[in-house]
Scaffold this motif. Structure first.
Motif, PDB file in Angstrom:
ATOM      1  N   GLY A   1      -3.478  13.406   5.033  1.00 14.01           N
ATOM      2  CA  GLY A   1      -3.857  14.548   5.950  1.00 14.01           C
ATOM      3  C   GLY A   1      -5.273  14.732   5.910  1.00 14.01           C
ATOM      4  O   GLY A   1      -6.049  14.285   5.099  1.00 14.01           O
TER       5      GLY A   1
ATOM      6  N   SER B   1      -6.555  13.456  12.240  1.00 15.50           N
ATOM      7  CA  SER B   1      -5.304  13.803  11.798  1.00 15.50           C
ATOM      8  C   SER B   1      -4.149  14.002  12.561  1.00 15.50           C
ATOM      9  O   SER B   1      -4.530  14.112  13.728  1.00 15.50           O
ATOM     10  CB  SER B   1      -5.386  15.006  10.722  1.00 15.50           C
ATOM     11  OG  SER B   1      -5.665  16.211  11.493  1.00 15.50           O
TER      12      SER B   1
ATOM     13  N   SER C   1      -1.347  15.759  11.850  1.00 14.18           N
ATOM     14  CA  SER C   1      -0.376  17.029  11.576  1.00 14.18           C
ATOM     15  C   SER C   1      -0.732  18.119  12.802  1.00 14.18           C
ATOM     16  O   SER C   1       0.153  18.841  13.128  1.00 14.18           O
ATOM     17  CB  SER C   1      -0.722  17.767  10.304  1.00 14.18           C
ATOM     18  OG  SER C   1      -2.211  18.079  10.195  1.00 14.18           O
ATOM     19  N   LYS C   2      -2.002  18.134  13.252  1.00  7.85           N
ATOM     20  CA  LYS C   2      -2.293  18.979  14.159  1.00  7.85           C
ATOM     21  C   LYS C   2      -1.949  18.371  15.537  1.00  7.85           C
ATOM     22  O   LYS C   2      -1.956  19.307  16.627  1.00  7.85           O
ATOM     23  CB  LYS C   2      -3.693  19.309  14.225  1.00  7.85           C
ATOM     24  CG  LYS C   2      -4.224  19.959  13.055  1.00  7.85           C
ATOM     25  CD  LYS C   2      -3.533  21.360  12.758  1.00  7.85           C
ATOM     26  CE  LYS C   2      -4.177  22.069  11.474  1.00  7.85           C
ATOM     27  NZ  LYS C   2      -3.585  23.362  11.231  1.00  7.85           N
TER      28      LYS C   2
ATOM     29  N   THR D   1       3.053  17.276  14.438  1.00  7.69           N
ATOM     30  CA  THR D   1       4.066  18.093  13.536  1.00  7.69           C
ATOM     31  C   THR D   1       3.286  18.062  12.098  1.00  7.69           C
ATOM     32  O   THR D   1       2.687  16.954  11.448  1.00  7.69           O
ATOM     33  CB  THR D   1       5.517  17.655  13.371  1.00  7.69           C
ATOM     34  OG1 THR D   1       5.992  18.190  12.091  1.00  7.69           O
ATOM     35  CG2 THR D   1       5.314  16.133  12.965  1.00  7.69           C
ATOM     36  N   PRO D   2       3.194  19.430  11.371  1.00  7.17           N
ATOM     37  CA  PRO D   2       2.549  19.235  10.221  1.00  7.17           C
ATOM     38  C   PRO D   2       3.475  18.455   9.111  1.00  7.17           C
ATOM     39  O   PRO D   2       3.000  18.002   7.956  1.00  7.17           O
ATOM     40  CB  PRO D   2       3.051  20.874   9.527  1.00  7.17           C
ATOM     41  CG  PRO D   2       3.255  21.560  10.820  1.00  7.17           C
ATOM     42  CD  PRO D   2       3.819  20.357  11.807  1.00  7.17           C
TER      43      PRO D   2
ATOM     44  N   ARG E   1       2.030  13.873   7.360  1.00  5.08           N
ATOM     45  CA  ARG E   1       0.876  14.125   6.555  1.00  5.08           C
ATOM     46  C   ARG E   1      -0.050  12.815   6.505  1.00  5.08           C
ATOM     47  O   ARG E   1      -0.224  11.898   5.706  1.00  5.08           O
ATOM     48  CB  ARG E   1       1.232  14.454   5.100  1.00  5.08           C
ATOM     49  CG  ARG E   1       2.026  15.861   5.097  1.00  5.08           C
ATOM     50  CD  ARG E   1       1.424  17.030   5.761  1.00  5.08           C
ATOM     51  NE  ARG E   1       0.050  17.086   5.213  1.00  5.08           N
ATOM     52  CZ  ARG E   1      -0.772  17.575   5.863  1.00  5.08           C
ATOM     53  NH1 ARG E   1      -0.517  18.384   7.106  1.00  5.08           N
ATOM     54  NH2 ARG E   1      -1.981  17.904   5.534  1.00  5.08           N
TER      55      ARG E   1
ATOM     56  N   ASN F   1       5.895   8.238   6.208  1.00  4.22           N
ATOM     57  CA  ASN F   1       4.828   8.867   7.073  1.00  4.22           C
ATOM     58  C   ASN F   1       3.820   7.974   7.783  1.00  4.22           C
ATOM     59  O   ASN F   1       3.946   7.812   9.087  1.00  4.22           O
ATOM     60  CB  ASN F   1       4.070   9.884   6.693  1.00  4.22           C
ATOM     61  CG  ASN F   1       5.035  11.173   6.573  1.00  4.22           C
ATOM     62  OD1 ASN F   1       4.212  12.277   6.699  1.00  4.22           O
ATOM     63  ND2 ASN F   1       6.143  11.431   6.666  1.00  4.22           N
TER      64      ASN F   1
END
Length: 453
Positions: A163, A289, A291-292, A295-296, A299, A329
């Motif tokens: 992340g 990244s 996650s933004k 989805t969070p 990671r 992930n």
């Protein structure tokens, strides 16, 4: 057996196996196929559609991985019963800026299918430890993604981190020391501000985040680095133009600055602007990244270092704090980048974001606010010196994430503004209601902020 049901491949796009699985999903959703119905044999479907048996087999396997159907040996395949509904988790506002949910379960299906495919692979390699900086195939996928973004990158220049926050911690630890001065905007991502405080760095807020202000700051202080969110800044939503990015790169070269380019929202842009790192790659740490973007739960971040040596140092620092990005992930992200699913998901996310921003514009009307149509938050300066903290408290019960400017301010100047997030798990109807209530609080005469019952 269900009589007469066949998937309509003319309605689906992409791979044929995917279209068959999607057609099954839709038929079950509208009640055409019901629990316990037996599906046509795979050979029969293949013959009637004029396609390979392997395509139909893969479609049925995909449907099984989604939980839509179940195989009963020689008896055939049947529509599965609905899984028990888990108790919904409590709604908690963490203050984090979260992307909205993509409609129609596209992200859920992508995660389910990709996880099943990866875990079915030989050797279960996705459950093992990754080398420092990420597995070679994941670094290569990140390099492809960044190169397509306008930043030419090689695998050896890119590392994979757990992340964006893990990336920022490693970058600051690698390149700066306690007491160093970092220029930034007046309002800054709280996660970066917390890291700066932990590492003993001094933050120097610029009146405006542009090349002219940075040049002036370098003439009066020993600035070592610049921190910038170049696209859809969090919280102010400002996006730097390409000419401004090129000018900042020149200032960085002239004053021997490091640039920490936290492009957390850049991948959402339809027509991306080249990063600052494209103009001065030897001076920039560029962070993208996921996650933004989606989805969070994902990671994963990709960091393009200023050099191969810098990438090796950064890999070691990131490994010390978080060991690695979750291997499943990282593998999933690589798979999506390679097969086009990442682009499909981002396109769907853009559409949902645009709908929400249009909704906010319509509800707020003439209430001035700043936003990016490819971002899911907006910046709302409050009129008549209304108190931001009061608005935060008032909106908390209505499910809208509202954060006061003071949470982002490098130095306290008393400006009354809030960041409003349009993302998170809330549905559209609830969001519309919350925005109407927000408009009511902001537009009513001051001193009349009675709580709604």
């Amino acid at each position: 057996m269900t009589d007469g049901w066949l998937p309509d491949l003319a309605r689906g796009g992409g791979a044929k196996y995917q279209a068959i699985a999607d057609a099954l999903d839709a038929a079950i959703a509208r009640g055409q196929l019901r629990q316990g119905d037996r599906l046509p044999p795979q050979r029969e479907v293949a013959a009637q559609l004029g396609i390979d048996l392997t395509t139909v087999t893969r479609a049925y396997e995909t449907a099984r991985s989604r939980g839509l159907i179940e195989a009963r040996g020689r008896a055939g395949s049947f529509v599965a019963g609905p899984p028990p509904d888990p108790a919904p988790p409590p709604s908690i506002d963490t203050g984090m800026n979260m992307p909205p949910e993509i409609p129609d379960g596209l992200l859920r299906r992508a995660i389910t299918e990709s996880s099943a495919a990866l875990l079915a692979g030989a050797g279960m390699t996705w459950l093992h430890y990754s080398p420092a900086g990420g597995a070679p195939q994941d670094r290569a996928a990140g390099a492809r993604l960044l190169s397509a973004r306008g930043l030419p990158s090689a695998e050896e220049e890119v590392i994979v981190t757990a992340g964006g926050q893990n990336a920022l911690h490693a970058i600051l630890s690698t390149g700066l020391r306690a007491g160093d001065t970092v220029a930034c905007g007046r309002f800054v991502y709280p996660g970066f501000r917390a890291l700066a405080a932990r590492l003993g760095l001094k933050l120097l807020p610029l009146a405006t985040l542009d090349a002219a202000a940075l040049e002036e700051a370098c003439g009066t202080a020993a600035v070592r680095a610049l921190y910038v969110v170049p696209t859809n800044d969090n919280p102010t939503t400002v996006t730097l133009s390409e000419s401004e990015r090129a000018a900042i790169a020149l200032v960085a070269r002239r004053h021997d600055l490091q640039v920490i380019e936290d492009d957390a929202y850049g991948l959402l842009a339809r027509d991306p602007i080249r990063p600052i790192a494209a103009f001065a790659p030897e001076r920039c740490w560029y962070v993208a990244s996921l996650s933004k973007i989606l989805t969070p739960a994902l990671r994963v971040a990709y960091v393009r270092a200023p050099s191969v040596a810098g990438a090796l140092r950064l890999a070691a620092d990131a490994h010390e704090t978080a060991i690695m990005a979750p291997p499943l992930n990282a593998a999933m992200a690589s798979r999506w980048i390679g097969d086009g699913m990442f682009d499909r998901l981002v396109t769907a996310m853009r559409a949902e974001i645009a709908w929400r921003q249009d909704l906010a514009d319509g509800v707020l009307g003439d209430v001035a606010h700043q936003r990016s149509m490819e971002g899911y938050h907006f910046w709302l300066p409050l009129p008549d010196q209304r108190a931001a903290d009061d608005l935060v408290v008032a909106m908390r019960q209505h499910g809208l994430s509202v954060i006061a400017a003071a949470s982002f301010a490098v130095t306290s100047d008393g400006e009354q503004a809030v960041r409003v997030s349009l993302g998170g798990p809330g549905d559209r109807e609830r969001l519309a209601r919350a925005l109407r209530i927000l408009h009511g609080y902001v537009s009513q005469p001051i001193g009349k902020a009675a709580a709604l019952i």
